[in-house]
Scaffold this motif. Structure first.
Motif, PDB file in Angstrom:
ATOM      1  N   UNK A  74       0.709  -1.143   0.075  1.00 48.42           N
ATOM      2  CA  UNK A  74       0.093   0.043  -0.156  1.00 48.42           C
ATOM      3  C   UNK A  74       0.996   1.131  -0.099  1.00 48.42           C
ATOM      4  N   UNK A  75       0.517   2.034  -0.665  1.00 50.14           N
ATOM      5  CA  UNK A  75       0.993   3.545  -0.528  1.00 50.14           C
ATOM      6  C   UNK A  75      -0.085   4.492   0.123  1.00 50.14           C
ATOM      7  N   UNK A  76       0.473   4.992   1.437  1.00 49.57           N
ATOM      8  CA  UNK A  76      -0.788   5.434   2.417  1.00 49.57           C
ATOM      9  C   UNK A  76      -0.661   6.975   2.306  1.00 49.57           C
ATOM     10  N   UNK A  77      -1.560   7.604   1.919  1.00 46.20           N
ATOM     11  CA  UNK A  77      -1.671   9.167   1.824  1.00 46.20           C
ATOM     12  C   UNK A  77      -2.144   9.682   3.085  1.00 46.20           C
ATOM     13  N   UNK A  78      -1.441  10.757   3.534  1.00 45.74           N
ATOM     14  CA  UNK A  78      -1.735  11.611   4.723  1.00 45.74           C
ATOM     15  C   UNK A  78      -1.834  12.951   4.620  1.00 45.74           C
ATOM     16  N   UNK A  79      -2.605  13.475   5.071  1.00 42.49           N
ATOM     17  CA  UNK A  79      -2.746  15.036   5.182  1.00 42.49           C
ATOM     18  C   UNK A  79      -2.328  15.626   6.233  1.00 42.49           C
ATOM     19  N   UNK A  80      -1.388  16.383   6.143  1.00 41.43           N
ATOM     20  CA  UNK A  80      -1.060  17.029   7.547  1.00 41.43           C
ATOM     21  C   UNK A  80      -1.168  18.621   7.489  1.00 41.43           C
ATOM     22  N   UNK A  81      -2.319  18.813   8.258  1.00 38.54           N
ATOM     23  CA  UNK A  81      -2.922  20.109   8.285  1.00 38.54           C
ATOM     24  C   UNK A  81      -3.989  20.227   9.461  1.00 38.54           C
ATOM     25  N   UNK A  82      -4.344  21.423   9.753  1.00 38.83           N
ATOM     26  CA  UNK A  82      -5.588  21.387  10.621  1.00 38.83           C
ATOM     27  C   UNK A  82      -6.769  20.882   9.974  1.00 38.83           C
ATOM     28  N   UNK A  83      -7.705  20.563  11.021  1.00 35.70           N
ATOM     29  CA  UNK A  83      -9.095  19.916  10.412  1.00 35.70           C
ATOM     30  C   UNK A  83      -9.688  20.712   9.313  1.00 35.70           C
TER      31      UNK A  83
END
Length: 208
Positions: free
Chosen positions: A111-120
């Motif tokens: 798997x390539x896991x995509x994560x968004x790093x930001x405020x909600x």
């Protein structure tokens, strides 16, 4: 003499890109994992001293961090997809951005896991403004483990955790007992304690 890769005085560490006084290199815990991790980091989070992604990047060999708020469609597609890997977006099911219906997949491929790093609020905006992101199959944390992050950053919801904690929990879901994220979570606890001891002020969080 120190073994730290950080230069002395007030210079910036070439590895973690933080001031020597708050260098995170000694906290890094190399963590074996198979899953590729792609972090799309909002520019404002890159400048946050309390951000958890630097420690995550230092500890995971297959972790790529790309800073940006808006991405060209072609460039984003190239980032999201890799030959021979399934892509999953680490993001909860929310009414404003429901998860797409997708066919069942074979978990034989990594798997390539995509994560968004930001405020909600900013993470939701990034999701809504990028159809390629919104179309990705989701991986949600059904019951996130308790977080230590609230000692230094506030959260809008009780189930929100830091980007590092969410990613570690997602890797455990994907890889099973072979993945051991406990040392990295312990290191993150030390990071939070250090920020709190230096008088870190609670503010909006990068929690997922």
């Amino acid at each position: 003499m120190s073994d730290s890769p950080c230069p002395t005085a007030r210079a910036t560490c070439a590895r973690c890109l933080r001031p020597q006084a708050t260098c995170l290199c000694a906290l890094a815990r190399p963590t074996a994992h198979r899953t590729e991790v792609l972090v799309l980091q909002h520019p404002q989070e890159q400048r946050q001293a309390k951000n958890s992604v630097t420690l995550l990047r230092l500890s995971l060999a297959r972790c790529e961090v790309v800073v940006g708020e808006r991405f060209a469609p072609e460039a984003l597609q190239a980032l999201l997809h890799r030959p021979g890997r399934h892509t999953r977006l680490l993001y909860p099911e929310v009414p404003a951005a429901p998860a797409p219906a997708v066919p069942a997949i074979s978990w034989d491929l990594p798997v390539r896991l995509v994560v968004i790093d930001a405020t909600w609020r900013k993470s939701l905006r990034m999701l809504l403004e990028h159809p390629a992101l919104a179309a990705l199959p989701r991986l949600s944390l059904a019951a996130p483990a308790p977080t230590c992050y609230r000692a230094i950053r506030a959260a809008r919801r009780a189930d929100q955790v830091s980007t590092l904690e969410a990613t570690v929990q997602a890797l455990a879901m994907l890889e099973g007992p072979g993945f051991d994220g406990a040392p990295l979570l312990a290191a993150f606890g030390g990071f939070v304690a250090g920020v709190a001891a230096r008088g870190g002020v609670r503010g909006k969080t990068d929690c997922l």
